[in-house]
Design a protein around this motif. Structure first.
Motif, PDB file in Angstrom:
ATOM      1  N   GLU A   1       7.665  -6.739  -8.231  1.00  0.00           N
ATOM      2  CA  GLU A   1       7.250  -6.217  -9.524  1.00  0.00           C
ATOM      3  C   GLU A   1       5.740  -6.008  -9.482  1.00  0.00           C
ATOM      4  O   GLU A   1       4.954  -6.825  -9.949  1.00  0.00           O
TER       5      GLU A   1
ATOM      6  N   GLY B 274       1.175   3.839 -13.379  1.00  0.00           N
ATOM      7  CA  GLY B 274       0.638   2.953 -12.342  1.00  0.00           C
ATOM      8  C   GLY B 274       1.148   3.363 -10.983  1.00  0.00           C
ATOM      9  O   GLY B 274       2.180   4.038 -10.876  1.00  0.00           O
ATOM     10  N   ARG B 275       0.408   2.968  -9.932  1.00  0.00           N
ATOM     11  CA  ARG B 275       0.842   3.317  -8.579  1.00  0.00           C
ATOM     12  C   ARG B 275       0.376   2.261  -7.584  1.00  0.00           C
ATOM     13  O   ARG B 275      -0.617   1.562  -7.810  1.00  0.00           O
ATOM     14  N   ASP B 276       1.089   2.186  -6.491  1.00  0.00           N
ATOM     15  CA  ASP B 276       0.885   1.208  -5.420  1.00  0.00           C
ATOM     16  C   ASP B 276       0.819   2.005  -4.124  1.00  0.00           C
ATOM     17  O   ASP B 276       1.816   2.617  -3.729  1.00  0.00           O
TER      18      ASP B 276
ATOM     19  N   TRP C  64      -1.297  -3.036  -6.491  1.00  0.00           N
ATOM     20  CA  TRP C  64      -1.965  -2.650  -7.731  1.00  0.00           C
ATOM     21  C   TRP C  64      -1.751  -3.802  -8.698  1.00  0.00           C
ATOM     22  O   TRP C  64      -0.889  -3.815  -9.527  1.00  0.00           O
TER      23      TRP C  64
ATOM     24  N   ILE D 212       3.920  -3.544 -10.866  1.00  0.00           N
ATOM     25  CA  ILE D 212       3.423  -3.164 -12.177  1.00  0.00           C
ATOM     26  C   ILE D 212       4.367  -3.807 -13.200  1.00  0.00           C
ATOM     27  O   ILE D 212       5.590  -3.673 -13.069  1.00  0.00           O
TER      28      ILE D 212
END
Length: 581
Positions: free
Chosen positions: A77, A499-501, A12, A79
């Motif tokens: 890292e 946020g997300r991955d 992301w 986000i």
């Protein structure tokens, strides 16, 4: 110990944060033309192998394809401001002698032990004004029994005996992890001297048999039966059985009702931290900090580690012996031996010249079971999750926040149904979720008041039914389903996400080189363990091509952040180099 936590993660807006790229990983540097040993891949096993070889005077270079070292044991890292253990996320299995031999504390390793370590909330209506029940397990057996007694007094009484039973099996298996498997090739085809030497490889196996003694038949059942059958003989309450069963299916495309699922459970309870058997913990700074400590140990003794240097192929001389590697940029690097911490599939099907492999060998490697159920979702949140039964109005972590939090795990039937969905090519309608919040103990991972949340979820098939693929729409649809499940237990969770991955099985394969997205490189089933890992007759880390060695999770004793394969392979290499003179 009971359900602990383990292992594995679409970028992301992935950033290459300078904080995680230290000067001594030589990104873009030019290697020397020759080393004694070359290691393919800077995953934790490759780094362990390099550190042991270099400590004993073998000049070693490690070549890593990515911009960051660690393989699946990495901190990124993704986000801004949030540092994720993007794939592996908990530590327990790393062999104790590796800590001491490589002086990892001296090289910066810091751990946060978890107690309690397991939390299973119930999605149920509270009765009589009471909050919904939950099962909280830790190192205090008396407290564990009180927790279990909410569901069954009988189970509370049985639990200490179950722990003792499992711990005895762990103590029997433990020596097998630190040595190469029985050398069946030497027994069959070696000289008399080789046959005598190979007798020593029987010692750990005989020791295991002596430890188990007359109870061997019961322990044999743990290896071969469905874990539900094993647990049904001990317990009656489903929340306890389902919590324990998560350790038997984690990372594996198996149901608790699948024969042989018991070994994976053992694989996840045989660790320990700082002398505490079965303990699991978080690494300060994320799992990448562990890889960096191992790398610092290797570099302190003279090893060279290069990032963004992809090995294109293994070079072989006219006599069928390894003579080094060729990098993707065309640079040739010579060496006496090559160790690959890449998967068996990448090592033998992509990097090794096929003409030097025995007939049928490549086919056997291609047929390895690499099915994976895992989608890892890394989530950044602006506040701690609050569950229905536990609230933290001050925003300070409570004991259960440091645990592996098991969601959709009230009943083993739920786990089996989630598995059946994947067998039909569908992501689980109600996925099994292991939720961890490492920032509850390590505030350096997120901005003040914020947290990083690791979601290890299953079951998600690599290939979807109906011709669908894991595109952006499918990824997000599955992640939304997971967050909806969490919302049911922890109202407000979705509003806290910043946020997300999302890492589906194809993403895990593409980013980390995990075949099929399998966190173990290939399944940890009985037909792919010990002297059959990766394939029968090639389990001693030595490969059919002389001078090539396998040192990753596809070799004995398998996956998890254990380091044993790297350490064991390094010792085999040292023996062979001494013999060669």
């Amino acid at each position: 110990m009971a359900a602990s936590g383990r292992g594995l993660g679409r970028a992301w807006g992935a950033s290459r944060c300078p904080a995680w790229r230290h000067a001594h990983w030589k990104t873009g540097g030019r290697p020397k033309p020759e080393y004694d040993a070359v290691v393919i891949g800077a995953g934790h096993n490759g780094l362990v192998a390099a550190a042991y070889l270099q400590r004993l005077g073998v000049n070693t270079a490690v070549f890593e394809r990515r911009h960051v070292i660690g393989g699946a044991a990495v901190t990124e890292e993704i986000i801004p401001g949030f540092k994720f253990s993007r794939a592996s996320y908990l530590l327990s299995l790393l062999r104790p002698q590796i800590y001491t031999d490589l002086e990892l504390k001296k090289h910066g390793l810091r751990l946060h032990l978890r107690n309690p370590y397991s939390f299973t909330p119930m999605l149920e209506e509270g009765t009589g004004g009471n909050v919904p029940r939950s099962l909280l397990l830790g190192t205090d057996m008396t407290q564990n029994q009180k927790q279990i007694a909410q569901f069954s007094q009988k189970d509370a009484q049985a639990f200490p005996r179950y722990e003792e039973f499992m711990n005895r099996l762990v103590s029997a298996i433990d020596p097998l992890l630190d040595a190469a498997p029985v050398d069946t090739v030497a027994f069959q085809h070696g000289s008399m001297l080789q046959r005598l030497k190979s007798l020593s490889t029987l010692h750990p196996l005989l020791k295991a048999g002596r430890t188990l003694g007359a109870q061997l038949p019961q322990y044999y059942q743990v290896f071969t039966a469905p874990i539900t059958k094993v647990l049904d003989q001990w317990f009656e309450s489903e929340p306890l059985k389902a919590t324990l069963a998560t350790d038997a299916v984690i990372g594996a495309m198996t149901s608790p009702r699948t024969p042989g699922s018991g070994y994976v459970l053992l694989h996840h309870v045989m660790g320990g931290l700082e002398g505490i058997q079965g303990a699991w913990g978080y690494v300060q700074g994320g799992m990448g900090a562990l890889s960096e400590a191992i790398a610092r140990s290797a570099i302190a003794h003279g090893a060279s580690i290069f990032t963004e240097k992809t090995v294109a192929r293994v070079q072989v001389n006219g006599e069928g012996h390894v003579r080094g590697v060729v990098l993707q940029d065309g640079l040739e690097v010579r060496s006496r031996v090559v160790l690959s911490s890449a998967s068996p599939q990448i090592t033998f099907l992509k990097l090794t010249p096929q003409e030097w492999l025995p007939e049928g060998f490549a086919e056997r490697i291609a047929q390895l079971d690499t099915q994976s159920p895992v989608t890892k979702i890394n989530v950044a949140v602006d506040r701690l999750p609050n569950s229905l039964e536990t609230n933290t109005p001050t925003g300070q972590p409570l004991p259960h926040h440091q645990c592996s939090i098991h969601l959709n795990c009230e009943d083993t039937l739920l786990l089996h149904q989630a598995f059946e969905d994947a067998m039909n090519g569908l992501p689980s309608h109600r996925p099994m979720i292991e939720l961890c919040i490492p920032s509850s103990l390590d505030p350096t991972l997120a901005p003040p008041g914020c947290h990083v949340v690791s979601l290890f979820t299953q079951y998600t098939p690599y290939t979807l039914a109906g011709g669908k693929v894991w595109d952006e729409q499918e990824r997000n649809a599955y992640a939304d389903k997971v967050l909806d499940c969490i919302e049911a237990y922890a109202p407000g969770f979705k509003r806290s996400v910043v946020g997300r991955d999302i890492l589906t099985p194809p993403d895990l394969e593409r980013i980390f080189g995990l075949p099929g997205g399998n966190i173990f490189h290939c399944a940890m089933t009985l037909d792919q363990l010990y002297f059959a890992r990766p394939v029968p007759l090639h389990s001693s880390y030595r490969c059919p091509l002389q001078g090539l060695y396998l040192c990753g999770s596809g070799a004995h004793p398998g996956g998890g952040v254990m380091g044993a394969a790297g350490r064991n392979a390094a010792h085999v290499v040292l023996q062979d180099l001494k013999s060669a003179g």
